[in-house]
Design an enzyme around this catalytic site. Structure first.
Site, PDB file in Angstrom:
ATOM      1  N   GLU A  57       0.867  -1.189   0.000  1.00 40.00           N
ATOM      2  CA  GLU A  57       0.000   0.000   0.000  1.00 40.00           C
ATOM      3  C   GLU A  57       0.901   1.236   0.000  1.00 40.00           C
ATOM      4  O   GLU A  57       1.577   1.515   0.986  1.00 40.00           O
ATOM      5  CB  GLU A  57      -0.925  -0.042   1.223  1.00 40.00           C
ATOM      6  CG  GLU A  57      -1.828   1.154   1.349  1.00 40.00           C
ATOM      7  CD  GLU A  57      -2.581   1.477   0.056  1.00 40.00           C
ATOM      8  OE1 GLU A  57      -3.230   0.587  -0.521  1.00 40.00           O
ATOM      9  OE2 GLU A  57      -2.489   2.635  -0.397  1.00 40.00           O
ATOM     10  N   CYS A  88       4.016  -2.766  -8.446  1.00 42.83           N
ATOM     11  CA  CYS A  88       2.703  -2.286  -7.999  1.00 42.83           C
ATOM     12  C   CYS A  88       2.847  -1.063  -7.083  1.00 42.83           C
ATOM     13  O   CYS A  88       3.185   0.005  -7.569  1.00 42.83           O
ATOM     14  CB  CYS A  88       1.919  -3.424  -7.365  1.00 42.83           C
ATOM     15  SG  CYS A  88       0.144  -3.093  -7.369  1.00 42.83           S
ATOM     16  N   ARG A 117      -3.173   5.522  -9.505  1.00 37.69           N
ATOM     17  CA  ARG A 117      -3.411   4.475  -8.494  1.00 37.69           C
ATOM     18  C   ARG A 117      -4.741   3.797  -8.756  1.00 37.69           C
ATOM     19  O   ARG A 117      -5.698   4.422  -9.196  1.00 37.69           O
ATOM     20  CB  ARG A 117      -3.461   5.084  -7.088  1.00 37.69           C
ATOM     21  CG  ARG A 117      -2.118   5.361  -6.490  1.00 37.69           C
ATOM     22  CD  ARG A 117      -2.273   5.863  -5.058  1.00 37.69           C
ATOM     23  NE  ARG A 117      -2.773   4.834  -4.164  1.00 37.69           N
ATOM     24  CZ  ARG A 117      -3.760   5.021  -3.275  1.00 37.69           C
ATOM     25  NH1 ARG A 117      -4.350   6.167  -3.170  1.00 37.69           N
ATOM     26  NH2 ARG A 117      -4.123   4.030  -2.497  1.00 37.69           N
ATOM     27  N   ARG A 147      -5.407  -4.347  -7.399  1.00 35.64           N
ATOM     28  CA  ARG A 147      -5.631  -2.897  -7.251  1.00 35.64           C
ATOM     29  C   ARG A 147      -4.446  -2.144  -7.867  1.00 35.64           C
ATOM     30  O   ARG A 147      -3.844  -1.269  -7.252  1.00 35.64           O
ATOM     31  CB  ARG A 147      -5.807  -2.520  -5.766  1.00 35.64           C
ATOM     32  CG  ARG A 147      -7.132  -3.003  -5.195  1.00 35.64           C
ATOM     33  CD  ARG A 147      -7.325  -2.528  -3.767  1.00 35.64           C
ATOM     34  NE  ARG A 147      -6.236  -2.946  -2.923  1.00 35.64           N
ATOM     35  CZ  ARG A 147      -5.488  -2.125  -2.195  1.00 35.64           C
ATOM     36  NH1 ARG A 147      -5.698  -0.839  -2.211  1.00 35.64           N
ATOM     37  NH2 ARG A 147      -4.508  -2.595  -1.458  1.00 35.64           N
ATOM     38  N   HIS A 182       2.639  -8.036 -10.075  1.00 32.46           N
ATOM     39  CA  HIS A 182       3.453  -8.633  -9.004  1.00 32.46           C
ATOM     40  C   HIS A 182       4.132  -9.915  -9.479  1.00 32.46           C
ATOM     41  O   HIS A 182       3.609 -11.003  -9.216  1.00 32.46           O
ATOM     42  CB  HIS A 182       2.552  -9.042  -7.830  1.00 32.46           C
ATOM     43  CG  HIS A 182       1.888  -7.928  -7.109  1.00 32.46           C
ATOM     44  ND1 HIS A 182       2.410  -7.362  -5.970  1.00 32.46           N
ATOM     45  CD2 HIS A 182       0.726  -7.295  -7.341  1.00 32.46           C
ATOM     46  CE1 HIS A 182       1.594  -6.427  -5.532  1.00 32.46           C
ATOM     47  NE2 HIS A 182       0.559  -6.362  -6.344  1.00 32.46           N
ATOM     48  N   GLU A 184       6.525 -11.242  -8.145  1.00 30.84           N
ATOM     49  CA  GLU A 184       6.996 -11.931  -6.938  1.00 30.84           C
ATOM     50  C   GLU A 184       6.000 -12.962  -6.425  1.00 30.84           C
ATOM     51  O   GLU A 184       6.351 -13.811  -5.623  1.00 30.84           O
ATOM     52  CB  GLU A 184       7.345 -10.921  -5.830  1.00 30.84           C
ATOM     53  CG  GLU A 184       6.174 -10.180  -5.181  1.00 30.84           C
ATOM     54  CD  GLU A 184       5.702  -8.963  -5.964  1.00 30.84           C
ATOM     55  OE1 GLU A 184       6.047  -8.826  -7.157  1.00 30.84           O
ATOM     56  OE2 GLU A 184       4.964  -8.146  -5.371  1.00 30.84           O
TER      57      GLU A 184
END
Ligand code: GLN
Length: 203
Positions: A57, A88, A117, A147, A182, A184
């Protein structure tokens, strides 16, 4: 075709460990033979050859950067040419301009992009897709978008490496790489390998 031999020198890759999916990035770089270290304090920035800013975040991470006294030293290291990769929320952190951010959210300005965002929608709209990436062989990489931001506009020095829904989602400027998705958590290590190659090439 002649290819440059990739360096096999072990590298130390820091993962900014204030918030987010830190362990996944450590695991990814270690599987590729680099040493992964947690970075929370300014002195830890001196021991790394490259830095990953994880997903999570970005508003919280931005606040924690100030609380931990990390903003100024990190900005200085990035300006000094520290290779960096943001996924992200990490992309948002590395950007130069943020749309739909919070008023107190400050980007690091390490890559000349404007990000939006939560551009793909809210949590329920998270999705997986595959993304063709310039410089990555072997077919598209799986993209997990949670998101996720997209890149709204880029500066002259920025190269778009991959797009989704008509917007850049993988970009590079010099030694700085950013993806909206992502890698990862996908188990596909090719984006991390690309970053490690960038770190090796940076010396
Ligand atoms: N929407 C988050 C943010 O603004 C990013 C989400 C993520 O990293 N998966 O920071």
């Amino acid at each position: 075709m002649n290819r440059p031999t990739p360096t096999t020198l072990p590298r130390t890759i820091g993962v900014l460990a204030l918030q987010g999916d830190v362990r996944e990035h450590i695991a990814a770089v270690e599987q590729l033979g680099a040493a992964g270290v947690l970075v929370r304090r300014p002195a830890e920035l001196d021991r790394i050859d490259g830095l990953i800013i994880p997903g999570g975040e970005s508003t919280t991470m931005s606040r924690l950067l100030d609380i931990f006294g990390m903003r100024e030293p990190l900005t200085a290291r990035l300006a000094d040419g520290l290779p960096a990769y943001g996924s992200c929320a990490g992309m948002i952190m590395l950007a130069t301009r943020i749309l739909d951010g919070r008023p107190d959210q400050l980007p690091l300005g390490a890559i000349d992009i404007t990000v939006r965002r939560n551009a793909f929608g809210r949590q329920v709209d998270s999705f997986e897709g595959s993304v063709e990436i310039v410089g990555i062989d072997g077919g598209p990489v799986p993209g997990v978008f949670i998101r996720a931001p997209w890149v709204e506009s880029i500066g002259a020095g920025v190269e778009v490496l991959g797009s989704a829904a008509g917007h850049p989602v993988a970009v590079r400027q010099g030694v700085v790489l950013a993806t909206s998705f992502h890698p990862e958590i996908s188990g596909d290590l090719r984006v991390h390998q690309l970053f490690l190659n960038m770190v090796a090439a940076a010396g």
